[in-house]
Motif scaffolding. Structure first.
Motif, PDB file in Angstrom:
ATOM      1  N   GLU A   1      -1.199   3.991   0.459  1.00 22.19           N
ATOM      2  CA  GLU A   1      -1.386   4.672   1.618  1.00 22.19           C
ATOM      3  C   GLU A   1      -0.221   4.377   2.554  1.00 22.19           C
ATOM      4  OE1 GLU A   1      -5.067   4.931   3.442  1.00 22.19           O
ATOM      5  OE2 GLU A   1      -6.212   5.118   1.719  1.00 22.19           O
ATOM      6  N   ASP A   2       0.050   5.222   3.260  1.00 17.23           N
ATOM      7  CA  ASP A   2       1.214   5.097   4.362  1.00 17.23           C
ATOM      8  C   ASP A   2       0.576   4.046   5.746  1.00 17.23           C
ATOM      9  OD1 ASP A   2       2.821   5.300   6.711  1.00 17.23           O
ATOM     10  OD2 ASP A   2       3.606   7.098   5.716  1.00 17.23           O
ATOM     11  N   ARG A   3       1.336   2.984   5.927  1.00 13.66           N
ATOM     12  CA  ARG A   3       1.081   1.894   6.451  1.00 13.66           C
ATOM     13  C   ARG A   3       1.996   1.857   7.874  1.00 13.66           C
ATOM     14  NH1 ARG A   3      -4.002   0.841   4.847  1.00 13.66           N
ATOM     15  NH2 ARG A   3      -3.990   1.208   2.839  1.00 13.66           N
ATOM     16  N   THR A   4       2.798   2.865   8.046  1.00 15.53           N
ATOM     17  CA  THR A   4       3.772   2.880   9.285  1.00 15.53           C
ATOM     18  C   THR A   4       2.937   2.609  10.585  1.00 15.53           C
ATOM     19  OG1 THR A   4       5.171   4.127   7.978  1.00 15.53           O
ATOM     20  CG2 THR A   4       5.713   3.792  10.299  1.00 15.53           C
TER      21      THR A   4
ATOM     22  N   TYR B   1       1.216   3.347  -6.253  1.00 14.33           N
ATOM     23  CA  TYR B   1       1.627   3.034  -5.086  1.00 14.33           C
ATOM     24  C   TYR B   1       2.788   3.977  -4.786  1.00 14.33           C
ATOM     25  CZ  TYR B   1      -0.816  -1.620  -5.829  1.00 14.33           C
ATOM     26  OH  TYR B   1      -1.560  -2.343  -5.894  1.00 14.33           O
ATOM     27  N   ASN B   2       2.712   4.176  -3.461  1.00 17.35           N
ATOM     28  CA  ASN B   2       3.675   5.285  -2.996  1.00 17.35           C
ATOM     29  C   ASN B   2       4.273   5.323  -1.714  1.00 17.35           C
ATOM     30  OD1 ASN B   2       1.381   6.246  -1.029  1.00 17.35           O
ATOM     31  ND2 ASN B   2       0.881   7.756  -2.596  1.00 17.35           N
ATOM     32  N   TYR B   3       4.143   3.948  -1.225  1.00 22.01           N
ATOM     33  CA  TYR B   3       4.799   3.590   0.159  1.00 22.01           C
ATOM     34  C   TYR B   3       5.101   2.139   0.203  1.00 22.01           C
ATOM     35  CZ  TYR B   3       4.920   2.241   5.040  1.00 22.01           C
ATOM     36  OH  TYR B   3       5.191   2.048   6.377  1.00 22.01           O
TER      37      TYR B   3
ATOM     38  N   VAL C   1      10.961   1.221   6.634  1.00 20.64           N
ATOM     39  CA  VAL C   1      10.149   1.937   5.693  1.00 20.64           C
ATOM     40  C   VAL C   1      11.235   2.335   4.719  1.00 20.64           C
ATOM     41  CG1 VAL C   1       8.483   3.756   5.397  1.00 20.64           C
ATOM     42  CG2 VAL C   1       8.612   2.401   7.373  1.00 20.64           C
TER      43      VAL C   1
ATOM     44  N   GLU D   1      12.363   4.976   1.280  1.00 15.34           N
ATOM     45  CA  GLU D   1      12.081   6.100   1.037  1.00 15.34           C
ATOM     46  C   GLU D   1      11.877   6.283  -0.474  1.00 15.34           C
ATOM     47  OE1 GLU D   1      11.556   8.517   3.263  1.00 15.34           O
ATOM     48  OE2 GLU D   1      12.354   7.492   5.033  1.00 15.34           O
ATOM     49  N   GLU D   2      11.428   7.388  -0.925  1.00 16.95           N
ATOM     50  CA  GLU D   2      11.058   7.295  -2.258  1.00 16.95           C
ATOM     51  C   GLU D   2      12.305   7.011  -3.218  1.00 16.95           C
ATOM     52  OE1 GLU D   2       9.336  10.709  -5.531  1.00 16.95           O
ATOM     53  OE2 GLU D   2       9.407  11.247  -3.299  1.00 16.95           O
TER      54      GLU D   2
ATOM     55  N   TYR E   1       4.078  -3.356  -0.154  1.00 14.23           N
ATOM     56  CA  TYR E   1       3.620  -1.742  -1.055  1.00 14.23           C
ATOM     57  C   TYR E   1       2.164  -1.418  -0.950  1.00 14.23           C
ATOM     58  CZ  TYR E   1       3.497  -4.780  -5.030  1.00 14.23           C
ATOM     59  OH  TYR E   1       3.437  -6.006  -6.003  1.00 14.23           O
ATOM     60  N   SER E   2       1.762  -0.217  -0.897  1.00 12.83           N
ATOM     61  CA  SER E   2       0.750   0.041  -0.460  1.00 12.83           C
ATOM     62  C   SER E   2       0.339   1.735  -1.291  1.00 12.83           C
ATOM     63  CB  SER E   2       0.428   0.333   0.922  1.00 12.83           C
ATOM     64  OG  SER E   2      -0.674   0.955   1.251  1.00 12.83           O
TER      65      SER E   2
END
Length: 236
Positions: free
Chosen positions: A201-204, A24-26, A216, A218-219, A198-199
């Motif tokens: 992919e980017d879901r914005t 997960y990166n988002y 949203v 950040e890292e 959390y996802s």
């Protein structure tokens, strides 16, 4: 699937991403809205024992949802982070974590809460947001979804099987819901008034196409995000 919420060891300093699985990166927080009922409105039942609060059917039929930004503007707050601090100060009587020990913000928020405006419910997904939340989950292309409650109850459903009893169950306790491949996960926890998404992919853009409100992460943003050094991306 087991219930999971990424609390980590230090929610004020540890980046939330470090407590998520590596795939997960988002991540984003989706705020539970305030509710405004018509002047003079009175319901025959309460959703909470001993405390008057409109039933979901009354909210859907007669209520208007208020964003944190709208309520913050009524209070004269300068940011949604300040509104969040005020909300959590109210929840903890300004005796919780250090960022939420703000009796000054608590007082300003309580001054605008009149008999027609109701605080967000905590601990659970609001039914009046549920369809929008499912729209976000469906953006993965899935039609089968899994859930697990904090009490270790698990199950799955398809959109065709999503009946009133299932919605009642999913909106009655801290729960985690994911699509079948766990590309997108929604999770809520005790004493909280937001959903953590959390996802992989980017879901914005998906979130921005709904009426949902939030920020949203950040890292390097911690779960307790309000004092984060840079303003977070706000969506509505």
């Amino acid at each position: 699937m087991n219930y999971f919420f990424p609390l980590g060891n230090d929610t004020e300093r540890e980046p939330l991403m470090e407590n998520l699985p590596d795939t997960y990166n988002y991540a984003a927080l989706i705020f539970f809205p305030f509710v405004r009922m018509p002047n003079g409105w009175r319901g025959k039942e309460s959703v909470l024992p001993h405390i008057y609060y409109p039933m979901e059917r009354d909210i859907i039929r007669n209520g208007r949802l208020l964003t944190w930004k709208e309520v913050g503007d009524l209070c004269g707050f300068t940011s949604v982070a300040e509104t969040s601090k005020a909300i959590k100060a109210c929840l903890t009587s300004s005796m919780g974590r250090e960022p939420y020990r703000r009796p000054d913000l608590q007082e300003r928020l309580e001054e605008v809460l009149d008999e027609t405006m109701f605080f967000p419910l905590e601990d659970r997904f609001p039914k009046h947001l549920f369809q929008e939340l499912m729209t976000v989950l469906q953006s993965s292309g899935a039609n089968t979804f899994k859930y697990a409650t904090v009490y270790e109850e698990e199950g799955q459903f398809t959109m065709e099987q999503l009946d009133e009893d299932t919605v009642d169950k999913l909106c009655s306790t801290p729960v985690m819901i994911a699509d079948e491949e766990m590309n997108i996960v929604l999770s809520c926890f005790y004493d909280d008034v937001s959903v953590l998404l959390y996802s992989k992919e980017d879901r914005t853009s998906v979130l921005s196409d709904t009426s949902l409100e939030g920020v949203v992460l950040e890292e390097d943003t911690p779960l307790v995000w309000e004092n984060y050094s840079n303003p977070l991306r706000y969506f509505r």
